[in-house]
Design a protein around this motif. Sequence first.
Motif, PDB file in Angstrom:
ATOM      1  N   ARG A   1       1.081   8.952   2.471  1.00 39.52           N
ATOM      2  CA  ARG A   1       1.745  10.225   2.214  1.00 39.52           C
ATOM      3  C   ARG A   1       1.911  10.963   3.527  1.00 39.52           C
ATOM      4  O   ARG A   1       0.920  11.315   4.172  1.00 39.52           O
TER       5      ARG A   1
ATOM      6  N   ARG B   1      10.748   3.781  -4.436  1.00 42.33           N
ATOM      7  CA  ARG B   1       9.441   3.580  -3.792  1.00 42.33           C
ATOM      8  C   ARG B   1       8.948   4.847  -3.098  1.00 42.33           C
ATOM      9  O   ARG B   1       7.738   5.093  -3.047  1.00 42.33           O
ATOM     10  N   PHE B   2       9.856   5.633  -2.558  1.00 42.03           N
ATOM     11  CA  PHE B   2       9.502   6.856  -1.838  1.00 42.03           C
ATOM     12  C   PHE B   2       9.894   8.077  -2.667  1.00 42.03           C
ATOM     13  O   PHE B   2      10.891   8.062  -3.399  1.00 42.03           O
ATOM     14  N   THR B   3       9.109   9.142  -2.504  1.00 46.34           N
ATOM     15  CA  THR B   3       9.418  10.410  -3.167  1.00 46.34           C
ATOM     16  C   THR B   3       9.261  11.550  -2.174  1.00 46.34           C
ATOM     17  O   THR B   3       8.192  11.702  -1.566  1.00 46.34           O
TER      18      THR B   3
ATOM     19  N   ASN C   1       5.237   4.531  -1.506  1.00 45.16           N
ATOM     20  CA  ASN C   1       4.525   3.509  -2.262  1.00 45.16           C
ATOM     21  C   ASN C   1       5.176   2.147  -2.056  1.00 45.16           C
ATOM     22  O   ASN C   1       6.309   2.056  -1.588  1.00 45.16           O
ATOM     23  N   SER C   2       4.448   1.116  -2.427  1.00 45.77           N
ATOM     24  CA  SER C   2       4.964  -0.262  -2.329  1.00 45.77           C
ATOM     25  C   SER C   2       5.558  -0.525  -0.943  1.00 45.77           C
ATOM     26  O   SER C   2       6.662  -1.061  -0.815  1.00 45.77           O
TER      27      SER C   2
ATOM     28  N   GLY D   1       0.806  -1.210   0.000  1.00 38.97           N
ATOM     29  CA  GLY D   1       0.000   0.000   0.000  1.00 38.97           C
ATOM     30  C   GLY D   1       0.840   1.261   0.000  1.00 38.97           C
ATOM     31  O   GLY D   1       2.075   1.221  -0.104  1.00 38.97           O
ATOM     32  N   SER D   2       0.157   2.397   0.132  1.00 37.37           N
ATOM     33  CA  SER D   2       0.809   3.708   0.065  1.00 37.37           C
ATOM     34  C   SER D   2       0.352   4.594   1.213  1.00 37.37           C
ATOM     35  O   SER D   2      -0.766   4.448   1.728  1.00 37.37           O
TER      36      SER D   2
ATOM     37  N   GLN E   1       5.972  10.804  -0.098  1.00 38.07           N
ATOM     38  CA  GLN E   1       5.050   9.848  -0.695  1.00 38.07           C
ATOM     39  C   GLN E   1       5.698   8.475  -0.639  1.00 38.07           C
ATOM     40  O   GLN E   1       6.799   8.275  -1.165  1.00 38.07           O
TER      41      GLN E   1
END
Length: 130
Positions: free
Chosen positions: A19, A67-69, A84-85, A16-17, A82
């Motif tokens: 933020r 995976r992250f931003t 993700n995964s 999942g994700s 953010q």
Amino acid sequence: QVQLVESGGGLVQAGGSLRLSCAASGRTFSSYVMGWFRQAPGKEREFVAAINSSGGNTYYADSVKGRFTISRDNAKNTVYLQMNSLKPEDTAVFYCAARYSGGYYGSRAYYTNSVDYNYWGQGTQVTVSS
């Protein structure tokens, strides 16, 4: 003085994700490098991601790259992460941190050491279930 308040943590299933957001006080947010660090139970605090004062350069730990931003909105005095995964091994308390740079753009080492950051948020829990 800079005060940092994180939000957006929670419980999510693997894959999942989430933020995360970090709101900063003060009128000189755009002069600060912003970083995200995390600390899992029984482990030392570790670098996750950082962004320079303008938002033009970002740095990531190998474990989260791709995976992250990290991003920032200097008009809103806010930095984001953010994620993700997500994996169970991402479970930790995530901390937002700031260090004054005054527009200095250093190499990667300038951004990744927690002892160089002067201001810290209270942390937000991220739990990833398998």
